[in-house]
Design a protein around this motif. Structure first.
Motif, PDB file in Angstrom:
ATOM      1  N   CYS A  16      45.835  42.392  30.703  1.00  0.00           N
ATOM      2  CA  CYS A  16      46.874  41.749  31.505  1.00  0.00           C
ATOM      3  C   CYS A  16      48.116  41.576  30.637  1.00  0.00           C
ATOM      4  CB  CYS A  16      46.396  40.389  32.002  1.00  0.00           C
ATOM      5  SG  CYS A  16      45.030  40.466  33.186  1.00  0.00           S
ATOM      6  N   GLU A  32      46.064  46.423  35.615  1.00  0.00           N
ATOM      7  CA  GLU A  32      46.051  47.636  36.424  1.00  0.00           C
ATOM      8  C   GLU A  32      44.896  48.492  35.906  1.00  0.00           C
ATOM      9  OE1 GLU A  32      48.109  48.536  38.948  1.00  0.00           O
ATOM     10  OE2 GLU A  32      49.237  46.675  38.853  1.00  0.00           O
ATOM     11  N   THR A  38      49.896  48.504  33.567  1.00  0.00           N
ATOM     12  CA  THR A  38      50.120  47.060  33.470  1.00  0.00           C
ATOM     13  C   THR A  38      51.443  46.802  32.759  1.00  0.00           C
ATOM     14  OG1 THR A  38      47.739  46.670  33.359  1.00  0.00           O
ATOM     15  CG2 THR A  38      49.174  44.888  32.576  1.00  0.00           C
TER      16      THR A  38
END
Length: 192
Positions: A16, A32, A38
């Motif tokens: 994250c 992601e 991400t």
């Protein structure tokens, strides 16, 4: 956003990201499928941010995000948000969402009333969809109508919303579980 910084960090869900400024957290990006995605989504929200080591306050926030994604309760009420560029109505909606206790939900109508504009359901929906502070502003607890977990919340999607609500004990008994959703989405094998 001069002086903005970001870092990518590990969670049970994946890598994250969090971005911040001197004013507080600017954005949280849930994982992601690939770390590069991400990072790309986080930098789309905060294009001037430079990768940096988190301060003590930001490290505490990302620790709370990681704990939440493991299913542990965490209180984000002391996390300072940088609301500088956000519309005032969205800020009132985010404040109302932050007041929803773990294990509970509120409807968009409830949030519109708390934000001071009881007829602004579309505006609440847009604020929830644009929420840059995933988990810190727990938009997964904001439902279009009571019991309806289908609506999209910021950068998480329906399955993430249901998973978070299930971990918090906020889903009504008898609804489809994450396992049920995955089973219905999986291709069926031909019978022999």
């Amino acid at each position: 956003m001069a002086g903005a910084a970001y870092t990518i960090f590990d969670t049970l869900m994946g890598r994250c990201g969090i971005a911040w400024s001197d004013g507080g957290v600017l954005a949280v990006q849930l994982a992601e499928s690939r770390e590069i995605d991400t990072r790309r989504r986080l930098l789309r929200q905060c294009p001037d941010a430079r990768e940096s080591r988190p301060s003590v306050e930001i490290a505490a926030a990302l620790g709370g995000i990681a704990a939440t994604l493991r299913g542990a309760p965490h209180d984000f009420s002391d996390v300072q948000l940088d609301l500088g560029d956000l519309p005032a109505f969205d800020c009132r909606v985010y404040e109302a969402i932050r007041s929803i206790p773990r294990g509970q939900t509120a409807t968009h109508a409830d949030l519109a009333k708390q934000a001071g504009s009881s007829g602004a359901l579309d505006a609440v929906d847009h604020a929830v969809r644009r929420n840059p502070f995933a988990l810190i502003v727990p938009c997964h607890r904001a439902l279009p109508v009571a019991g309806d977990t289908r609506g999209i919340c910021a950068n998480g999607g329906v399955i993430t919303r249901r998973r978070l609500l299930a971990m918090e004990g906020a889903l009504a008994a008898g609804g489809p579980s994450l396992f049920d959703v995955l089973l219905t989405a999986a291709p069926r094998q031909p019978e022999r």
